[in-house]
Design a protein around this motif. Structure first.
Motif, PDB file in Angstrom:
ATOM      1  N   LYS A  10      26.011 -15.692  -4.951  1.00 46.52           N
ATOM      2  CA  LYS A  10      27.015 -15.702  -6.015  1.00 46.52           C
ATOM      3  C   LYS A  10      26.409 -15.255  -7.345  1.00 46.52           C
ATOM      4  CE  LYS A  10      29.477 -19.035  -8.838  1.00 46.52           C
ATOM      5  NZ  LYS A  10      29.720 -20.463  -9.045  1.00 46.52           N
ATOM      6  N   TRP A  11      25.319 -15.885  -7.739  1.00 49.78           N
ATOM      7  CA  TRP A  11      24.734 -15.578  -9.046  1.00 49.78           C
ATOM      8  C   TRP A  11      24.020 -14.229  -9.051  1.00 49.78           C
ATOM      9  CZ3 TRP A  11      26.670 -17.649 -13.045  1.00 49.78           C
ATOM     10  CH2 TRP A  11      27.270 -18.903 -12.951  1.00 49.78           C
ATOM     11  N   SER A  12      23.489 -13.809  -7.920  1.00 49.88           N
ATOM     12  CA  SER A  12      22.884 -12.477  -7.841  1.00 49.88           C
ATOM     13  C   SER A  12      23.934 -11.389  -8.019  1.00 49.88           C
ATOM     14  CB  SER A  12      22.177 -12.276  -6.506  1.00 49.88           C
ATOM     15  OG  SER A  12      21.072 -13.116  -6.397  1.00 49.88           O
ATOM     16  N   LEU A  13      25.079 -11.561  -7.365  1.00 46.45           N
ATOM     17  CA  LEU A  13      26.149 -10.567  -7.496  1.00 46.45           C
ATOM     18  C   LEU A  13      26.728 -10.535  -8.905  1.00 46.45           C
ATOM     19  CD1 LEU A  13      27.960 -10.978  -4.076  1.00 46.45           C
ATOM     20  CD2 LEU A  13      26.494  -9.096  -4.827  1.00 46.45           C
ATOM     21  N   ILE A  14      26.841 -11.699  -9.526  1.00 44.88           N
ATOM     22  CA  ILE A  14      27.312 -11.736 -10.916  1.00 44.88           C
ATOM     23  C   ILE A  14      26.323 -11.005 -11.824  1.00 44.88           C
ATOM     24  CG2 ILE A  14      27.694 -13.268 -12.894  1.00 44.88           C
ATOM     25  CD1 ILE A  14      28.925 -15.266 -10.899  1.00 44.88           C
ATOM     26  N   GLY A  15      25.033 -11.250 -11.625  1.00 39.16           N
ATOM     27  CA  GLY A  15      24.013 -10.577 -12.432  1.00 39.16           C
ATOM     28  C   GLY A  15      23.960  -9.084 -12.163  1.00 39.16           C
ATOM     29  N   MET A  16      24.098  -8.698 -10.894  1.00 35.82           N
ATOM     30  CA  MET A  16      24.081  -7.274 -10.544  1.00 35.82           C
ATOM     31  C   MET A  16      25.266  -6.555 -11.182  1.00 35.82           C
ATOM     32  SD  MET A  16      22.378  -4.963  -8.786  1.00 35.82           S
ATOM     33  CE  MET A  16      21.541  -5.515  -7.337  1.00 35.82           C
ATOM     34  N   ALA A  17      26.441  -7.179 -11.120  1.00 36.09           N
ATOM     35  CA  ALA A  17      27.628  -6.580 -11.739  1.00 36.09           C
ATOM     36  C   ALA A  17      27.454  -6.475 -13.253  1.00 36.09           C
ATOM     37  CB  ALA A  17      28.861  -7.400 -11.399  1.00 36.09           C
ATOM     38  N   SER A  18      26.831  -7.475 -13.857  1.00 35.86           N
ATOM     39  CA  SER A  18      26.576  -7.426 -15.302  1.00 35.86           C
ATOM     40  C   SER A  18      25.628  -6.289 -15.653  1.00 35.86           C
ATOM     41  CB  SER A  18      25.975  -8.750 -15.784  1.00 35.86           C
ATOM     42  OG  SER A  18      26.829  -9.813 -15.519  1.00 35.86           O
ATOM     43  N   GLY A  19      24.619  -6.086 -14.838  1.00 34.98           N
ATOM     44  CA  GLY A  19      23.672  -4.996 -15.071  1.00 34.98           C
ATOM     45  C   GLY A  19      24.337  -3.635 -14.966  1.00 34.98           C
ATOM     46  N   TRP A  20      25.182  -3.459 -13.938  1.00 33.38           N
ATOM     47  CA  TRP A  20      25.901  -2.185 -13.790  1.00 33.38           C
ATOM     48  C   TRP A  20      26.876  -1.972 -14.942  1.00 33.38           C
ATOM     49  CZ3 TRP A  20      25.076   1.948 -10.887  1.00 33.38           C
ATOM     50  CH2 TRP A  20      24.234   1.821  -9.795  1.00 33.38           C
ATOM     51  N   LEU A  21      27.530  -3.045 -15.388  1.00 34.53           N
ATOM     52  CA  LEU A  21      28.438  -2.940 -16.537  1.00 34.53           C
ATOM     53  C   LEU A  21      27.666  -2.528 -17.791  1.00 34.53           C
ATOM     54  CD1 LEU A  21      31.298  -3.412 -17.712  1.00 34.53           C
ATOM     55  CD2 LEU A  21      30.544  -5.748 -18.205  1.00 34.53           C
ATOM     56  N   PHE A  22      26.501  -3.117 -17.986  1.00 38.44           N
ATOM     57  CA  PHE A  22      25.678  -2.770 -19.137  1.00 38.44           C
ATOM     58  C   PHE A  22      25.256  -1.302 -19.100  1.00 38.44           C
ATOM     59  CE2 PHE A  22      21.559  -2.662 -21.402  1.00 38.44           C
ATOM     60  CZ  PHE A  22      21.980  -3.154 -22.632  1.00 38.44           C
ATOM     61  N   VAL A  23      24.863  -0.828 -17.924  1.00 37.48           N
ATOM     62  CA  VAL A  23      24.485   0.584 -17.781  1.00 37.48           C
ATOM     63  C   VAL A  23      25.687   1.479 -18.045  1.00 37.48           C
ATOM     64  CG1 VAL A  23      23.832   2.332 -16.075  1.00 37.48           C
ATOM     65  CG2 VAL A  23      22.498   0.256 -16.300  1.00 37.48           C
ATOM     66  N   GLY A  24      26.836   1.080 -17.532  1.00 35.90           N
ATOM     67  CA  GLY A  24      28.045   1.861 -17.785  1.00 35.90           C
ATOM     68  C   GLY A  24      28.357   1.957 -19.265  1.00 35.90           C
ATOM     69  N   LEU A  25      28.193   0.850 -19.984  1.00 35.15           N
ATOM     70  CA  LEU A  25      28.433   0.871 -21.427  1.00 35.15           C
ATOM     71  C   LEU A  25      27.387   1.702 -22.166  1.00 35.15           C
ATOM     72  CD1 LEU A  25      29.509  -2.837 -22.024  1.00 35.15           C
ATOM     73  CD2 LEU A  25      30.959  -0.796 -22.032  1.00 35.15           C
ATOM     74  N   LEU A  26      26.134   1.635 -21.710  1.00 34.46           N
ATOM     75  CA  LEU A  26      25.087   2.464 -22.323  1.00 34.46           C
ATOM     76  C   LEU A  26      25.397   3.953 -22.164  1.00 34.46           C
ATOM     77  CD1 LEU A  26      21.647   0.842 -21.380  1.00 34.46           C
ATOM     78  CD2 LEU A  26      22.613   1.116 -23.646  1.00 34.46           C
TER      79      LEU A  26
END
Length: 101
Positions: A10-26
């Motif tokens: 659960k927490w790994s997927l939440i963190g992975m999604a946050s990382g991809w979102l951050f890259v998308g925003l960058l």
């Protein structure tokens, strides 16, 4: 599924999604010319994947760490989590009680 594996996933997927979102925003904001550099690359999709995966793994690790450290049984939310240390600080014994073995 065991609860600890479910917790980790659960927490790994939440963190992975946050990382991809951050890259998308960058990339969307073109901070530091990242979108321009990716656009000029020979294989931009590969580099976008590598960029996103590295941020995703990093964010996943930090998210799991924060989730573990904020659990009640690890002393999160203001509790020290170490009753023996509290007893020792109060002048008592830090030895294990019979029920703590």
């Amino acid at each position: 599924m065991p609860p600890l594996i479910r917790f980790l996933l659960k927490w790994s997927l939440i963190g992975m999604a946050s990382g991809w979102l951050f890259v998308g925003l960058l990339v969307l904001a073109d901070l530091g010319g990242v979108r321009t550099l990716l656009g000029k690359a020979e294989s931009p999709f590969l580099w976008f994947f590598v960029f996103g995966f590295s941020f995703g793994i990093s964010f996943a690790q930090v998210t799991v760490l924060a989730a573990v450290l904020l659990r009640d049984d690890f002393g999160g939310r203001g509790h020290s989590g170490n009753d023996r240390l509290e007893r020792w600080k109060a002048g008592g014994s830090a030895r294990l009680d019979a029920e703590e073995d």
